[in-house]
Enzyme design. Structure first.
Site, short mmCIF file in Angstrom:
data_model
loop_
_atom_site.label_atom_id
_atom_site.label_comp_id
_atom_site.label_asym_id
_atom_site.label_seq_id
_atom_site.Cartn_x
_atom_site.Cartn_y
_atom_site.Cartn_z
CG HIS A 119 -5.33 6.10 -0.83
ND1 HIS A 119 -6.08 4.63 -0.83
CD2 HIS A 119 -5.86 6.25 -1.90
CE1 HIS A 119 -7.01 4.25 -1.77
NE2 HIS A 119 -6.28 5.37 -2.37
CE1 TYR A 148 -4.15 6.05 6.16
CE2 TYR A 148 -4.63 5.58 3.89
CZ TYR A 148 -4.64 5.28 5.14
OH TYR A 148 -6.22 5.93 5.19
CG HIS A 202 -1.93 1.62 1.66
ND1 HIS A 202 -2.14 1.96 0.17
CD2 HIS A 202 -2.80 0.92 2.41
CE1 HIS A 202 -3.47 2.63 0.43
NE2 HIS A 202 -3.69 2.08 1.73
C1 FMN Z 1 -14.09 1.79 3.95
C2 FMN Z 1 -13.38 1.38 2.92
C3 FMN Z 1 -12.15 1.58 3.78
C4 FMN Z 1 -11.09 1.71 2.78
N1 FMN Z 1 -9.59 1.25 2.65
C5 FMN Z 1 -8.58 0.91 2.07
C6 FMN Z 1 -7.47 0.69 2.20
O1 FMN Z 1 -7.56 -0.23 3.73
N2 FMN Z 1 -6.24 0.08 1.96
C7 FMN Z 1 -6.57 1.17 0.39
O2 FMN Z 1 -4.93 0.36 -0.65
N3 FMN Z 1 -7.93 1.70 0.09
C8 FMN Z 1 -9.08 1.53 0.83
N4 FMN Z 1 -9.90 2.65 0.29
C9 FMN Z 1 -9.91 2.54 -0.76
C10 FMN Z 1 -10.89 1.67 -2.39
O3 FMN Z 1 -9.52 0.83 -1.89
C11 FMN Z 1 -11.32 2.10 -3.57
O4 FMN Z 1 -10.47 2.58 -3.97
C12 FMN Z 1 -12.22 3.43 -3.23
O5 FMN Z 1 -13.29 3.74 -2.29
C13 FMN Z 1 -12.84 4.35 -4.51
O6 FMN Z 1 -14.08 2.31 -6.01
P1 FMN Z 1 -14.72 2.74 -5.33
O7 FMN Z 1 -15.31 4.15 -5.55
O8 FMN Z 1 -15.09 2.08 -6.20
O9 FMN Z 1 -15.54 2.95 -3.76
C14 FMN Z 1 -11.06 2.45 1.67
C15 FMN Z 1 -12.19 2.41 1.06
C16 FMN Z 1 -13.65 2.63 1.60
C17 FMN Z 1 -14.32 3.22 1.22
#
Ligand code: FMN
Length: 369
Positions: free
Chosen positions: A171, A173, A168
């Protein structure tokens, strides 16, 4: 894809769900991931902590103790039994934490000693929102220890039966705290030039790949996303620089990484940002530059996902929020069936069922777990 045979391009995006009570994956996680498994499908776990300092949320699973490894095996077995491949996402939140989540109440670690601005909030153990506190910038020597934690966690992931790991680097981190020039203020070999800012990521990739094989290693980046203040003055250039290094790494090793996963800027946790044409162009340039399998994520729908693949902008599309509320998302996409709306209020709560494994299937009989 690499050594894996997939039957479709709909991927479960990594998502933190805070259901691993006391950092140990449990039956609820096995159920959640098994529900979303399909023959030939591909799943990425929630961000999984590589060490005791990696946490920034309650009840996030770890992968650094034997107990955690054993517990993950049940989750992985449940997914494999349904024919899917599963990667473990290796996560260190860096400064996106709070002393309550740190061993001995210490300051979180980062590339910098500057905190995340008050625009962003940390979710405290009782569910309230708190302010991020000042981190402690890692010394050069300590960075090597963190790299080692990634390496050991990757070995643990393979011991647990995972097919591979996703690093990862997105975002805002820890890894992103080194990549982005608005955060990284170091004056050692990890700060300043693009080469220096990429050094930590590349050392992590090198260490993890040397332990488990590059073909089992994937990388996630989000050069154009400013989540947690992770701005860069040249997101396009940063993405291209990382990609150039990944290409070079692959050439030197004679093996491709499993894939590169890039998050579209149109996603933020707080809101869905309207699509920006300039940023869409970035994605296309990164896709063109990367010599390997390319996965994108962020605000995709059935239609825009199909379009991205048809136009050659992606090989795979990961779905987050839609997959939370539609365990049978793949069947629904196939049938073009209506989708269930997700409930944001239960994204990070701890109940093993509510808002986690209780979203309906289109056909009850497909709900076998
Ligand atoms: C509740 C939640 C938790 C997430 N946790 C992570 C995570 O642990 N690691 C990560 O790389 N992205 C995380 N994301 C981002 C998602 O992997 C994804 O890229 C993001 O939700 C956009 O896609 P979507 O529009 O289909 O939801 C999280 C997103 C949501 C909604």
């Amino acid at each position: 894809m690499a050594r894996f045979n997939l039957s479709h391009r709909v991927v479960l995006a990594p998502m933190t769900r805070c259901r691993a009570l006391n950092e140990i994956p449990n039956a609820a996680l096995a159920e959640f991931y098994a529900q979303r498994s399909t023959p030939g499908g591909f799943l990425i776990t929630e961000g999984t902590s590589i060490s005791p300092t990696s946490f920034g949320f309650s009840h996030v699973p770890g992968i650094y103790t034997d107990e955690q490894v054993e517990a993950w095996r049940n989750v992985v077995d449940a997914v494999h039994a349904k024919g899917s491949t599963i990667f473990c996402q290796l996560w260190h939140v860096g400064r996106a934490s709070h002393p309550v989540y740190q061993p001995g109440g210490a300051a979180p670690i980062s590339s910098t000693s500057n905190p995340i601005s008050e625009k962003w909030k940390v979710i405290m153990p009782d569910g309230s929102l708190g302010v991020f506190t000042e981190p402690r910038a890692l010394t050069t020597a300590e960075i090597c220890e963190v790299v080692e934690h990634y390496r050991l966690s990757a070995i643990n992931a393979i011991r647990a039966g995972f097919d591979g790991v996703e690093i990862h680097g997105a975002h805002g981190y820890l890894i992103d705290q080194f990549l982005k020039d608005a955060i990284n203020d170091r004056t050692d070999e990890y700060g300043g030039s693009l080469e220096n800012r990429c050094r930590f990521l590349m050392q992590v990739i090198e260490a993890v790949a040397s332990a488990i094989g590059a073909e089992r290693v994937a990388v996630r980046i989000s050069p154009a996303i400013d989540h947690m203040d992770a701005f860069d003055s040249d997101p396009l250039g940063l993405g291209l620089e990382v990609i150039e290094r990944l290409n070079k790494f692959q050439k030197e090793k004679g093996t491709k990484l499993t894939y590169l996963h890039v998050t579209q800027p149109r996603f933020t946790l707080m809101q869905t940002v309207s699509e920006n044409e300039e940023e869409k162009v970035y994605m296309q340039k990164w896709r063109k530059a990367y010599e390997g399998t390319f996965m994108c994520s962020g605000g995709f729908t059935r239609e825009s996902g199909m379009e991205a693949v048809a136009e050659g902008h992606a090989d795979l599309v990961s779905f987050g929020r839609l997959y939370i509320s539609n365990p049978d998302l793949v069947s629904r996409f196939k049938l073009n069936a209506p989708l269930t709306k997700y409930n944001r209020n239960t994204f990070y709560t701890h109940d093993p069922v509510i808002g986690y494994t209780d979203y309906p299937f289109l056909h009850n009989e497909t709900h076998t777990n």
